[in-house]
Design a protein around this motif. Structure first.
Motif, PDB file in Angstrom:
ATOM      1  N   ALA A 217       0.823  -1.211   0.000  1.00  0.00           N
ATOM      2  CA  ALA A 217       0.000   0.000   0.000  1.00  0.00           C
ATOM      3  C   ALA A 217       0.857   1.261   0.000  1.00  0.00           C
ATOM      4  N   CYS A 218       2.007   1.198   0.653  1.00  0.00           N
ATOM      5  CA  CYS A 218       2.918   2.348   0.625  1.00  0.00           C
ATOM      6  C   CYS A 218       3.380   2.639  -0.804  1.00  0.00           C
ATOM      7  N   CYS A 219       3.622   1.588  -1.565  1.00  0.00           N
ATOM      8  CA  CYS A 219       4.001   1.768  -2.975  1.00  0.00           C
ATOM      9  C   CYS A 219       2.839   2.332  -3.782  1.00  0.00           C
ATOM     10  N   SER A 225      -2.848   5.760  -6.238  1.00  0.00           N
ATOM     11  CA  SER A 225      -3.776   6.143  -5.178  1.00  0.00           C
ATOM     12  C   SER A 225      -4.583   4.926  -4.763  1.00  0.00           C
ATOM     13  N   ILE A 226      -4.732   4.758  -3.450  1.00  0.00           N
ATOM     14  CA  ILE A 226      -5.572   3.682  -2.936  1.00  0.00           C
ATOM     15  C   ILE A 226      -7.002   3.848  -3.432  1.00  0.00           C
ATOM     16  N   ASN A 227      -7.465   5.109  -3.512  1.00  0.00           N
ATOM     17  CA  ASN A 227      -8.855   5.370  -3.902  1.00  0.00           C
ATOM     18  C   ASN A 227      -9.119   5.093  -5.378  1.00  0.00           C
ATOM     19  N   SER A 228      -8.050   4.891  -6.163  1.00  0.00           N
ATOM     20  CA  SER A 228      -8.258   4.637  -7.589  1.00  0.00           C
ATOM     21  C   SER A 228      -9.040   3.354  -7.825  1.00  0.00           C
ATOM     22  N   PRO A 271      -3.613   3.570 -15.137  1.00  0.00           N
ATOM     23  CA  PRO A 271      -2.507   3.663 -16.101  1.00  0.00           C
ATOM     24  C   PRO A 271      -1.440   2.602 -15.855  1.00  0.00           C
ATOM     25  N   GLU A 272      -0.974   1.982 -16.940  1.00  0.00           N
ATOM     26  CA  GLU A 272      -0.037   0.865 -16.818  1.00  0.00           C
ATOM     27  C   GLU A 272       1.293   1.309 -16.222  1.00  0.00           C
ATOM     28  N   ALA A 273       1.702   2.546 -16.507  1.00  0.00           N
ATOM     29  CA  ALA A 273       2.958   3.037 -15.940  1.00  0.00           C
ATOM     30  C   ALA A 273       2.879   3.102 -14.417  1.00  0.00           C
ATOM     31  N   GLU A 274       1.742   3.545 -13.890  1.00  0.00           N
ATOM     32  CA  GLU A 274       1.570   3.601 -12.436  1.00  0.00           C
ATOM     33  C   GLU A 274       1.623   2.203 -11.834  1.00  0.00           C
TER      34      GLU A 274
END
Length: 308
Positions: A217-219, A225-228, A271-274
């Motif tokens: 979760a830190c990552c 974003s967790i909310n994503s 997004p795949e980069a994220e």
């Protein structure tokens, strides 16, 4: 017992090669976007906190193994068990993926634990981790029925089903761990029926997994974003990827398999980069945390011996 065929010997490295290759190809395609997500000062602090959470998770994992040994009527000093567990945990990254189990098995035999109980201790540990991960899947919703059915895997802990399962595991692993013949004596066969379930050891696997997810979760917070997606779906996706990496033969330590499953499960959701930045940073902090715990256990071993 049937010998291990050549294709069975090759399937693990092949799966690992394909998984790592796919991950590197994806990273090559999105490498520029990933580099643009470099963490700021707050992000680095989050990643350090993730390392700390993952270190704490390893201690809970060792504590669960100690509880499992007590359930198998092979009680050993807690500190010795924890230090041994931490020292050997890093061996899972060696080719073959069994050396952490082999190291623990050898140590248990040196401490006078019977061959059968020692082998059960190293085989039941990943089984309990798998069951705990399955229990977390419903937090992500039905997921095509997987979230609804996965908790029923706990029925495997009923002695009437657990005993036959363990017999099959013993047969499949004894040759791999160089124990042929040792688990077949009449004296050991008298102890083969387990009359209870290792609930204490299973319950300790939940803080282990939740702390590992805390590092993950830190990552997420650092790069996305967790909310994503919502914390439930993130946790369920993490549990699914983690248990597949545990079960499916591949690169040592599940490298590549975990990342591949997570990318496939969450493809198109963000997004795949994220997502790449999240899974790669988590792999890095996991390895760092396991190296730190192994080094600390190695340094603490002489102190523990002198204190006794």
């Amino acid at each position: 017992m049937r010998p291990i065929s050549n294709w069975q010997r090759l399937i693990g490295p092949l799966v690992g090669f394909i998984s790592v290759g796919f991950l590197l190809t994806t990273l090559w395609r999105h490498g520029h976007q990933v580099l643009e997500l470099a963490p700021d000062q707050q992000g680095w602090a989050l990643l350090l906190f993730g390392v700390a959470a993952t270190v704490a998770a390893q201690w809970f994992n060792g504590l669960a193994w100690w509880a499992l040994l007590n359930w198998l009527r092979s009680p050993l000093p807690l500190i010795e068990v924890l230090l041994l567990f931490m020292r050997t945990n890093i061996y899972k990254y060696l080719p073959g993926g069994i050396w952490h189990q082999a190291g623990r098995l050898r140590w248990l035999k040196q401490r006078g634990v019977g061959a059968r109980r020692a082998l059960l201790a190293v085989l039941l540990d990943p089984l309990l981790m798998l069951l705990a991960a399955l229990c977390l899947l419903p937090l992500g919703g039905l997921q095509g029925g997987l979230g609804l059915l996965s908790p029923f895997a706990l029925l495997l802990l009923r002695p009437r089903w657990l005993n036959p399962l363990l017999e099959r595991l013993l047969l499949s692993k004894r040759a791999l761990l160089n124990l042929s013949g040792e688990v077949e004596s009449d004296e050991l066969k008298q102890d083969q029926a387990l009359l209870s379930s290792p609930w204490a050891a299973l319950l300790l696997q939940f803080p282990f997994l939740l702390l590992r997810f805390g590092g993950f979760a830190c990552c997420i917070v650092c790069f996305s974003s967790i909310n994503s997606l919502g914390i439930g779906l993130w946790l369920a996706a993490f549990a699914l990827a983690w248990l597949v990496g545990l079960v499916v033969p591949g690169a040592p330590g599940g490298i590549g398999v975990f990342e591949l499953v997570l990318l496939a499960r969450l493809h198109g959701s963000l997004p795949e980069a994220e997502l790449l930045a999240v899974v790669i940073s988590y792999r890095l902090i996991s390895v760092v945390a396991e190296l730190l715990t192994a080094a600390a256990a190695q340094l603490d071993q002489p102190i523990a011996i002198r204190s006794q």
